[in-house]
Design an enzyme around this catalytic site. Structure first.
Site: not given
Length: 365
Positions: A33, A37, A41, A44, A66, A68, A71
């Site tokens: 992705t 995080c 977090c 999923r 990048r 999240c 969270c």
């Protein structure tokens, strides 16, 4: 860091359990992705093979992930800082400067401290990381490595390679294993220059700020079918030594072999430029007469501007008929500095010859 992180498998188990003891101490970057995080977090959970673990949010950002939006691993962000981050996300290729920040009403020193506290790096560092990710996308779409390096704003090839390796896990040169031309950056007192070489000769030498540099790279890319990578050869070392002597005002004699592209007319103009002694200048009309084409003054000016071997092919020694500096792709301020440097070099050469003649006269029987 106040403690040593456990091994990645243990951290992955903590991620699955949303273990709060690692909150703010460990972070996970998810390759599938591009997001990083907290281990707590609620999103999923990713597969283990997609996870990399870091001890700070800054390390995640430096690796190209990048934050999240669920969270919020960076914590609460001030509205003014949120606006800067939004601008960065909207235009990741933008080359930010402190002047830009001042124009937006920020005090650069205050902003540096605030971003270091919040993110572990300054806003300008974040902007550079965004440009690096943009460059990676450029490469993925078939762009050349050197174009990507320029878009990322890296004057240093080693810095780009290191940052790229941190982002994608391998150096950008691996994307052009069979490169016909290799590019590297050379620092000079007038700013960074990019040199493209093969094992036998120099093909391009330009200041990185030259507006036409992108077009020149695209032409060479087309000629080599995109086979341009990063790296050096013995030619780069030879060029670097030549430029070091030149900018030290020791010698304007260049030994680096060069490849001259262009039409026979263009090459004739460039060869005429090489006959102008350091410390002297010529007008376009004088060059036109020298090559036997007195009516082709405008064509001479175009050929002069098309030179892609700055300094070595001394197009900076050509001025207007009225003595004005006229245009120069590297910037008029550089043209002025180069002419002044060569005036000093020529004066030193004359003084040396005078001393030698005086010594000879004193020793005459």
């Amino acid at each position: 860091m106040l403690f040593t992180l456990p091994d990645p498998d243990s951290l992955y188990q903590a991620l699955l359990a949303r273990d709060p003891q690692y909150d703010g101490r460990a972070f996970v970057g998810v390759a599938s992705t591009g997001i990083f995080c907290r281990l707590t977090c609620p999103a999923r959970k990713p597969l283990r093979r997609n996870c990399s673990f870091f001890d700070s949010a800054a390390a995640c950002l430096e690796a190209g992930f990048r934050p999240c939006k669920r969270c919020h691993p960076l914590g609460e962000i001030a509205p003014a800082h949120q606006a800067l981050l939004a601008a960065l996300e909207q235009d990741p290729a933008r080359r930010w400067s402190e002047a830009d920040l001042v124009a937006l009403g920020h005090d650069p020193s205050t902003l540096r401290r605030a971003f270091r506290r919040q993110f572990g790096m300054t806003f300008l560092d974040l902007a550079r990381q965004a440009r690096l990710r943009h460059a990676a996308r450029h490469l993925a779409q078939g762009g050349t490595v050197i174009e990507a390096q320029l878009e990322a704003g890296f004057d240093s090839a080693s810095g780009f390679r290191a940052a790229f390796a941190r982002l994608l896990g391998h150096a950008p040169a691996r994307m052009a294993e069979a490169a016909l031309l290799r590019a590297d950056f050379i620092d000079t007192p007038l700013g960074g220059m990019v040199a493209l070489v093969d094992d036998h000769a120099l093909h391009l030498l330009e200041f990185t700020s030259r507006p036409a540099l992108g077009a020149e790279l695209r032409r060479l890319s087309a000629l080599t079918k995109g086979r341009i990578g990063l790296g050096r050869s013995a030619i780069t070392d030879q060029l670097e030594a030549d430029l070091a002597r030149y900018f030290a005002a020791e010698s304007a004699q260049f030994t680096t072999p060069m490849v001259l592209y262009g039409t026979p007319f263009t090459r004739a103009v460039w060869q005429a430029l090489q006959t102008i002694p350091p410390g002297e200048t010529r007008s376009y009309s004088q060059i036109a007469r020298q090559i036997g084409r007195p009516e082709a003054v405008r064509a001479v000016a175009r050929a002069n501007g098309a030179n892609q071997l700055a300094v070595l092919i001394p197009c900076h020694r050509v001025i207007g008929a009225d003595g004005s500096l006229t245009g120069y792709g590297g910037g008029l301020w550089r043209k002025e500095r180069l002419i002044a440097l060569e005036a000093r070099l020529a004066a030193a050469s004359r003084d040396q010859k005078l001393r030698e003649s005086l010594d000879l006269a004193c020793n005459w029987p």
